[in-house]
Write an enzyme that holds these catalytic residues in place. Structure first.
Site, short mmCIF file in Angstrom:
data_model
loop_
_atom_site.label_atom_id
_atom_site.label_comp_id
_atom_site.label_asym_id
_atom_site.label_seq_id
_atom_site.Cartn_x
_atom_site.Cartn_y
_atom_site.Cartn_z
CB CYS A 398 -0.98 -0.06 1.17
SG CYS A 398 -2.49 0.85 0.81
CG HIS A 520 -3.42 -3.70 3.19
ND1 HIS A 520 -2.40 -3.23 3.98
CD2 HIS A 520 -4.08 -2.60 2.75
CE1 HIS A 520 -2.44 -1.91 4.02
NE2 HIS A 520 -3.46 -1.50 3.28
CD GLU A 522 -1.18 -6.43 5.18
OE1 GLU A 522 -0.89 -6.69 4.00
OE2 GLU A 522 -1.34 -5.27 5.61
N1 GLN Z 1 -1.82 6.67 2.92
C1 GLN Z 1 -1.94 5.95 1.71
C2 GLN Z 1 -3.31 6.10 1.05
O1 GLN Z 1 -4.24 6.55 1.67
C3 GLN Z 1 -1.62 4.48 1.93
C4 GLN Z 1 -2.63 3.79 2.81
C5 GLN Z 1 -2.14 2.48 3.34
O2 GLN Z 1 -0.95 2.19 3.32
N2 GLN Z 1 -3.03 1.67 3.89
O3 GLN Z 1 -3.47 5.79 -0.10
#
Ligand code: GLN
Length: 556
Positions: A398, A520, A522
């Site tokens: 992310c 994600h 995970e």
């Molecule tokens: N802050 C970034 C976004 O909003 C990444 C978010 C995250 O890593 N969950 O896109």
């Protein structure tokens, strides 16, 4: 529906969540279908707005629910897919009741904690307990309910009262209460003390709930006379007093419960003995023992913002563990506060700066997990650059993927001011931008949450799959306008969403393993079923990726 309620006494942080999920594992091993509900008595509607520094990771479900990390434990232990309604909070219950009041549903009555809030809690539990979560049809046999906090907390009172009423309405045979408590050891003599447990059981009884089993947490195994004392003073048969002493890893807890015949006591209380089988935990035992016996380890540098509290990245840690076990190595995670890698830190905290760089350089691979806000971003960019230039396996999740794009644009495309709009709204080169799925002007939540289908035209780690369904939690995404130039310079986008506009997986084919994902992985990793990306990452870190991929091509 049969209910197993797990409450906690004496202090918080006893591992009530792990105990409750382990009870679920043992019951499932007896052939029963199990679901779970976690009650969090705080006022937040959900965990989405809570700081990982304080509360640990925000777990994300398929349906986009942002929930307590204990739901992650349930999903991993029981191999189920929960819904956002499986996490009940005071905020959700009050919101529901107040909305009904505004609609006039209470017909001019005085709306009160008893019966309106307590009724709403009971109805919620009974309707969520029957939602199938294991991919099969029809409701589960048993619902494990974990009540967060400690018995006696002001916040949990309405829940205790609702659960008391529920225990009465569902009847004796359908309700089993397991109270998790602490047996501390005091003084030089090292005596195991039962008094705190006696007090907390008394408190529970005063509120109208009777524990059928006690799960006593202690450092060392409980002595027989201590068990007898507990039985006598807490009015619980000695055979129903379980002891959860310290074990080498949490996978031993279901085994510990099975060895003490916890399943028999619970099944007897629930009148299920006749339909249950003896618990089949062969695979589980193998997994717990394999982990204990691993000798080689792999050093993983985890470069993030919330490294002070390891629970902040709980699912990432578990996903690494699942992948490491599949590769027969122990994960050795080196936590690096991203800000310690930055140049400012060289001046202000030179020792921390030197230590962070030394740790990074000694690691076999680098992981930059998700995060929000600009703290530590410069350090993460330095870590991504270091991994890219030195052929060190890199996995960016992310925010970690967005970092890889910014770094590449700055270093390779020489766009020195390239940035994400999250950190700099006025950058001349916005390589990561705000891309809401709905309307930009629409009020309310703008986060892209939950499971989405992403096409992967070709990716060696996913073998023959043509798409993945992974969970998301982000606002920003790679700017579609810069894809062409990034790709011309070697950064490939090998996974996209169904529209082809949103970049989901990037990689550098010229590098042994340099992968970024907008989702994600995970959250869907399971013991014995590691995420393909985490597996690839660990295989690359241990020098086995190529052989593994070749083996796969040859059908091994
Ligand atoms: N802050 C970034 C976004 O909003 C990444 C978010 C995250 O890593 N969950 O896109």
């Amino acid at each position: 529906m049969k209910y197993v309620l797990v409450t906690g006494g004496v202090v918080s942080g006893l591992g009530k969540g792990v105990t409750a999920s382990s009870i679920g594992v043992v019951l499932k091993a007896c052939g029963l279908r199990v679901t779970s509900i976690k009650i969090d008595p705080y006022l937040n509607t959900d965990a989405g707005t809570m700081s990982p520094f304080e509360h640990g990771e925000v777990f994300v479900l398929d349906d986009g629910g942002e929930v307590d990390l204990d739901l992650g434990n349930y999903e991993r232990f029981l191999d189920v897919t929960l819904t956002k309604d499986n996490n009940i909070t005071t905020g959700k219950i009050f919101q529901f009741v107040i909305e009904k009041e505004r609609k006039g549903d209470y017909l001019g009555k005085t709306v009160q904690v008893v019966p309106h809030i307590t009724d709403a809690i009971k109805d919620w539990i009974e309707s969520v307990a029957v939602i199938p979560v294991d991919g099969k049809e029809g409701p589960a046999d048993v619902c494990v309910i974990e009540l967060g906090g400690t018995v006696g907390d002001i916040e949990s009172m309405p829940f205790i009262e609702a659960l008391r009423q529920l225990s009465f309405s569902v009847g004796q045979d359908n309700f089993c209460l397991v109270h998790v408590s602490l047996i501390p050891v005091i003084g030089v003599v090292g005596e195991q003390k039962t008094k705190p447990t006696q007090h907390s059981v008394r408190e529970l009884r005063a509120l109208g709930l009777t524990p059928h089993l006690l799960a006593c947490r202690s450092a060392q195994p409980l002595l027989e006379n201590v068990k007898e004392k507990l039985s006598q003073f807490c009015h619980v048969p000695a055979s129903n007093i379980l002891n959860i002493h310290d074990v080498p890893n949490i996978w031993h807890i279901p085994l510990l419960l099975r060895n003490q015949n916890a399943h028999d006591a619970i099944l007897k209380q629930l009148n299920l003995l006749s339909i249950a089988m003896p618990p089949a935990l062969k695979d589980w035992t193998m997994m717990a023992e394999t982990y204990d016996n691993l000798t080689n380890s792999v050093r993983i540098a985890m470069v993030g913002k919330y490294v002070g509290l390891t629970d902040s990245y709980l699912s990432v840690v578990k996903a690494l563990l699942h992948a490491c076990i599949a590769c027969s190595v122990k994960p050795s995670i080196d936590w690096i506060a991203a800000s310690d890698l930055e140049e400012d830190s060289a001046k202000l905290t030179p020792e921390a700066h030197a230590a962070a760089w030394e740790t990074l350089k000694n690691a076999a691979c680098v992981l930059v997990p998700g995060g929000f806000g600009d703290r530590g971003v410069r350090g993460m960019i330095l870590a991504a650059k270091y991994a890219r230039e030195n052929n060190i396996p890199y996995l960016g999740i992310c925010l970690g993927m967005q970092i890889a794009v910014i770094e590449f644009a700055r270093s390779v495309l020489s766009l020195e001011r390239a940035d994400s709009n999250e950190f700099n709204a006025n950058t001349p080169d916005p390589v990561v931008i705000f891309m809401p799925e709905g309307s930009r002007t629409h009020m309310g939540s703008t986060m892209r949450l939950g499971s989405r289908k992403d096409a992967i035209p070709y990716h060696q780690l996913y073998y023959c799959k043509t798409y993945v369904e992974e969970r998301h939690r982000h606002r920003y995404e790679v700017n579609p306008e810069v894809i062409e130039v990034l790709e011309e310079n070697g950064l490939k986008f090998v996974g996209k969403d169904e529209t082809g506009k949103r970049m989901e997986i990037l990689e550098l084919p010229s590098h042994p393993f340099y992968v970024g994902v907008q989702f994600h992985p995970e959250f869907k990793s399971r013991p014995r079923r590691p995420s393909a990306l985490f597996l690839g990452f660990i295989l690359a870190a241990t020098g086995k990726l190529e052989a593994h991929l070749k083996g796969h091509q040859n059908g091994i």
